[in-house]
Write an enzyme that holds these catalytic residues in place. Structure first.
Site, mmCIF file in Angstrom:
data_model
loop_
_atom_site.group_PDB
_atom_site.id
_atom_site.type_symbol
_atom_site.label_atom_id
_atom_site.label_comp_id
_atom_site.label_asym_id
_atom_site.label_seq_id
_atom_site.Cartn_x
_atom_site.Cartn_y
_atom_site.Cartn_z
ATOM 1 N N CYS A 196 29.635 46.716 13.599
ATOM 2 C CA CYS A 196 30.688 47.893 13.225
ATOM 3 C C CYS A 196 31.398 47.910 14.411
ATOM 4 C CB CYS A 196 29.956 49.418 14.443
ATOM 5 S SG CYS A 196 30.688 50.652 14.651
ATOM 6 N N CYS A 241 37.280 47.242 10.022
ATOM 7 C CA CYS A 241 36.588 48.553 10.211
ATOM 8 C C CYS A 241 34.818 48.302 8.640
ATOM 9 C CB CYS A 241 36.322 49.828 9.472
ATOM 10 S SG CYS A 241 35.364 50.605 9.576
ATOM 11 N N ASP A 294 24.963 49.756 12.234
ATOM 12 C CA ASP A 294 26.531 50.333 11.938
ATOM 13 C C ASP A 294 26.163 51.726 12.539
ATOM 14 O OD1 ASP A 294 29.393 50.810 11.821
ATOM 15 O OD2 ASP A 294 28.218 51.275 10.138
ATOM 16 N N SER A 295 27.237 52.761 12.943
ATOM 17 C CA SER A 295 26.974 54.304 13.101
ATOM 18 C C SER A 295 26.834 55.005 11.477
ATOM 19 C CB SER A 295 28.593 54.841 13.217
ATOM 20 O OG SER A 295 29.625 54.083 12.210
HETATM 21 N N1 DGL Z 1 31.760 50.423 10.977
HETATM 22 C C1 DGL Z 1 32.226 51.223 11.933
HETATM 23 C C2 DGL Z 1 33.625 50.451 12.242
HETATM 24 O O1 DGL Z 1 33.684 49.230 11.731
HETATM 25 C C3 DGL Z 1 32.783 52.788 11.642
HETATM 26 C C4 DGL Z 1 32.499 53.496 12.682
HETATM 27 C C5 DGL Z 1 32.817 54.667 12.977
HETATM 28 O O2 DGL Z 1 31.830 55.307 12.983
HETATM 29 O O3 DGL Z 1 33.887 56.129 13.131
HETATM 30 O O4 DGL Z 1 34.281 50.780 13.180
#
Ligand code: DGL
Length: 277
Positions: free
Chosen positions: A74, A195, A11-12
């Protein structure tokens, strides 16, 4: 099996932990490596090429750690990078039998069943909403349902900064977006938190909405889908190592990651730092 072949979860930032937690709960015997690109979060406002480049670097790093299977936990990366990685990059890699899966497809396969009115609200990052992945994918499985989307650009920073724990700061930010989403249609009876960061806001979101509106998170859906995937793919199931170990890596500060992750994980999390190109 002497060599570790964990499931990679990417994930980010911290959000993918909400998926990892459900994966570990459903499939506790497997090994997992979590990678959070906290140094470059949020991905939501970034353009297609950047999200794709960052995601590919992260997937390559997880492959280099021995992961035969990587889950993009993500939505933004799933929306903007998954297809290109699956179709263009994987086939020409040294081991094309490795796999990368996302979170949007398994969610759209089932989310229509949650709604009786047929009106589903989708809350996600700007990147996810602008990609229109949800309306497009959902229409394949539930052509009679209506999708109402809204980007919540302040919600990922709220989680990553830890400010979501302060109700005075968080509540107005959350309420504004919920009001705006519900103003799109009176019949929305299901809201998908599209998200993986947003489940950390779940208690606040739940408290602000009437009880007849269902608030759906993705962790369990993705976990169920992975269980089914591994049943369909015994060749992958056999490749994965099973010592029940979970390790955590971040491109950002380990202290900050440990603080945020431990709170969410419910047990002390030890993070390692990694530099991506
Ligand atoms: N958890 C990421 C998602 O599901 C977040 C993305 C972000 O860093 O903006 O989209």
């Amino acid at each position: 099996m002497d060599k570790q072949s964990p499931i990679g979860v990417f994930d980010s930032g911290l959000g993918g932990l909400t998926v990892l937690k459900e994966l570990v709960s459903s499939l506790p015997d497997y090994d997992y490596i979590y990678l959070g690109d906290n140094a470059r979060t949020p991905y939501g406002p970034r353009d297609f090429e950047t999200v794709y480049a960052y995601t590919l670097q992260s997937v390559q790093w997880l492959f280099a750690q021995g992961c035969p299977l990587v889950i993009l936990a993500c939505n933004t990366a799933s929306a903007k990078a998954l297809r290109t990685i699956q179709q263009r990059d994987l086939p020409v890699m040294d081991d094309p039998s490795r796999r990368v899966l996302g979170v949007i497809r398994p969610t759209t396969e089932v989310i229509g069943d949650y709604s009786e009115s047929g009106h589903i609200g989708i809350l996600g990052t700007a990147g996810t909403v602008e990609s229109c992945s949800y309306p497009v994918e959902l229409a394949k499985f539930f052509p009679d349902k209506f999708v109402h989307q809204l980007a919540c650009p302040d919600w990922v920073p709220l989680v990553e900064s830890g400010d979501y724990l302060n109700n005075t700061v968080a509540d107005p930010v959350i309420r504004t977006q919920l009001v705006e989403l519900l103003a799109q249609n009176d019949d929305i009876d299901t809201i998908l938190l599209a998200c993986t960061h947003y489940p950390l806001l779940y208690p606040r979101i739940r408290a602000m909405l009437p009880p007849d509106i269902d608030v759906v998170t993705q962790g369990e859906i993705v976990a169920e889908s992975l269980v089914a995937y591994l049943k369909r793919h015994p060749e992958m199931q056999q490749r994965l190592s099973k010592a029940g170990e979970v390790s955590f890596f971040t491109t950002g500060s380990t202290d900050q990651f440990e603080q945020g992750a431990t709170l969410f994980w419910g047990a002390k999390v030890k993070a390692n730092h990694v530099e991506l190109p």
